[in-house]
Design a protein around this motif. Structure first.
Motif, PDB file in Angstrom:
ATOM      1  N   LYS A  96       0.840  -1.195   0.000  1.00  6.75           N
ATOM      2  CA  LYS A  96       0.000   0.000   0.000  1.00  6.75           C
ATOM      3  C   LYS A  96       0.876   1.246   0.000  1.00  6.75           C
ATOM      4  CE  LYS A  96      -3.943   2.291   0.541  1.00  6.75           C
ATOM      5  NZ  LYS A  96      -4.995   2.305  -0.500  1.00  6.75           N
ATOM      6  N   GLU A  97       0.742   2.048  -1.053  1.00 12.91           N
ATOM      7  CA  GLU A  97       1.546   3.260  -1.178  1.00 12.91           C
ATOM      8  C   GLU A  97       0.748   4.477  -0.708  1.00 12.91           C
ATOM      9  OE1 GLU A  97       4.380   5.302  -4.562  1.00 12.91           O
ATOM     10  OE2 GLU A  97       2.437   4.506  -5.202  1.00 12.91           O
ATOM     11  N   SER A  98       1.417   5.372   0.016  1.00 15.50           N
ATOM     12  CA  SER A  98       0.818   6.648   0.410  1.00 15.50           C
ATOM     13  C   SER A  98       1.841   7.752   0.144  1.00 15.50           C
ATOM     14  CB  SER A  98       0.416   6.631   1.889  1.00 15.50           C
ATOM     15  OG  SER A  98       1.550   6.426   2.711  1.00 15.50           O
ATOM     16  N   ARG A 104       5.706   6.562   0.957  1.00 11.90           N
ATOM     17  CA  ARG A 104       6.160   5.318   1.565  1.00 11.90           C
ATOM     18  C   ARG A 104       5.239   4.188   1.154  1.00 11.90           C
ATOM     19  NH1 ARG A 104       4.763   6.031   8.026  1.00 11.90           N
ATOM     20  NH2 ARG A 104       2.520   6.466   7.800  1.00 11.90           N
ATOM     21  N   ILE A 105       5.726   2.970   1.300  1.00 13.00           N
ATOM     22  CA  ILE A 105       4.959   1.776   0.948  1.00 13.00           C
ATOM     23  C   ILE A 105       4.943   0.844   2.159  1.00 13.00           C
ATOM     24  CG2 ILE A 105       4.764  -0.217  -0.589  1.00 13.00           C
ATOM     25  CD1 ILE A 105       6.327   1.405  -2.672  1.00 13.00           C
ATOM     26  N   LYS A 106       3.754   0.460   2.577  1.00 18.66           N
ATOM     27  CA  LYS A 106       3.596  -0.489   3.685  1.00 18.66           C
ATOM     28  C   LYS A 106       3.208  -1.856   3.134  1.00 18.66           C
ATOM     29  CE  LYS A 106       2.365   2.646   7.465  1.00 18.66           C
ATOM     30  NZ  LYS A 106       1.361   2.939   8.530  1.00 18.66           N
ATOM     31  N   LYS A 107       3.702  -2.893   3.778  1.00 22.75           N
ATOM     32  CA  LYS A 107       3.445  -4.262   3.347  1.00 22.75           C
ATOM     33  C   LYS A 107       2.564  -4.965   4.375  1.00 22.75           C
ATOM     34  CE  LYS A 107       5.942  -8.504   2.065  1.00 22.75           C
ATOM     35  NZ  LYS A 107       7.303  -9.117   1.924  1.00 22.75           N
ATOM     36  N   PHE A 108       1.530  -5.665   3.888  1.00 22.91           N
ATOM     37  CA  PHE A 108       0.602  -6.372   4.761  1.00 22.91           C
ATOM     38  C   PHE A 108       0.396  -7.794   4.247  1.00 22.91           C
ATOM     39  CE2 PHE A 108      -0.602  -1.888   4.610  1.00 22.91           C
ATOM     40  CZ  PHE A 108      -0.641  -1.535   5.958  1.00 22.91           C
ATOM     41  N   GLU A 109       0.201  -8.715   5.182  1.00 27.68           N
ATOM     42  CA  GLU A 109      -0.170 -10.084   4.813  1.00 27.68           C
ATOM     43  C   GLU A 109      -1.683 -10.147   4.666  1.00 27.68           C
ATOM     44  OE1 GLU A 109       0.409 -14.684   6.433  1.00 27.68           O
ATOM     45  OE2 GLU A 109       1.445 -13.013   7.425  1.00 27.68           O
ATOM     46  N   LEU A 110      -2.143 -10.833   3.628  1.00 28.61           N
ATOM     47  CA  LEU A 110      -3.568 -10.926   3.353  1.00 28.61           C
ATOM     48  C   LEU A 110      -4.083 -12.343   3.540  1.00 28.61           C
ATOM     49  CD1 LEU A 110      -3.747  -8.815   0.053  1.00 28.61           C
ATOM     50  CD2 LEU A 110      -4.384  -8.053   2.356  1.00 28.61           C
TER      51      LEU A 110
END
Length: 212
Positions: A96-98, A104-110
């Motif tokens: 997810k980029e903001s 910045r880009i955050k990484k999440f497990e789905l």
């Protein structure tokens, strides 16, 4: 007899080569020769992939990988969801980029609400592997009305919104295609099935995946 045996063996080998398959555990068996493959990767997301250290889709080492990009026009940010089949195990990841207060880009497990197998089955049922880019539908996206006794073409214009990219690799085949504001266009050109499929695929990624 010997010639007949050799002929049958040759036919078996040819059939095996012509109908290569890949088994997606819990989903289906895909005949990969029936999937149209790109010859050149024209993904518009290569810079983003470099930033998150993700190989181009055609270089992926996974048996099956599906990427779904959402690009916000106003903020010029991207949201990427990736489904990967490694061996017999599925994983889901979101990048997810903001851009506020800084880029910045955050990484999440789905996780998939009803399981990854069911999610992929839904995507395949909505023609994930068969759709063209939206620009290839220009001849289908036509609508007409009568104005002052003349038949005129009705048009729709959108100045902002979202664009989406689907990238997938199944076996040795890969594809990249792009579509824009599918809800708006599907509502206006309501006789174009591909636009409805775009909407369905977008909705599946939006509703069936949740952060862990």
């Amino acid at each position: 007899m010997k010639k007949l045996t050799l002929l049958l063996l040759l036919m078996c080998l040819l059939c095996e080569k012509s109908f290569s398959q890949i088994e997606i555990h819990g989903v289906t068996t895909l005949v990969t020769d029936g999937i149209k493959s790109d010859s050149v990767n024209l993904s518009p997301n290569k810079e983003f992939e470099n930033r998150i250290k993700l190989k181009p889709i055609d270089k992926s080492g996974n048996r099956v990988e599906i990427r779904f990009y959402e690009h916000e026009t106003l903020s010029s940010t991207k949201d990427l969801k990736v489904l990967e089949l490694k061996g017999d195990s599925w994983t889901g990841t979101q990048y997810k980029e903001s851009n506020y207060p800084k880029i910045r880009i955050k990484k999440f497990e789905l996780v998939a609400q009803n399981g990854f197998e069911e999610l992929v089955k839904l995507l395949l049922q909505n023609n994930l592997t068969r759709l063209p880019s939206q620009e290839e539908l220009s001849l289908k996206m036509k609508k007409y009305a009568m104005l002052n006794g003349k038949r005129v073409e009705k048009a729709i214009q959108t100045t902002d919104g979202q664009s989406y990219t689907v990238e997938f690799k199944i076996g040795d085949k890969y594809r990249v295609y792009i579509f824009h504001n599918p809800d708006t266009y599907s509502s206006f050109y309501d006789d174009v099935q591909e636009l409805k499929d775009f909407v369905a695929i977008k909705n599946i990624f939006e509703t069936e995946l949740k952060r862990k």
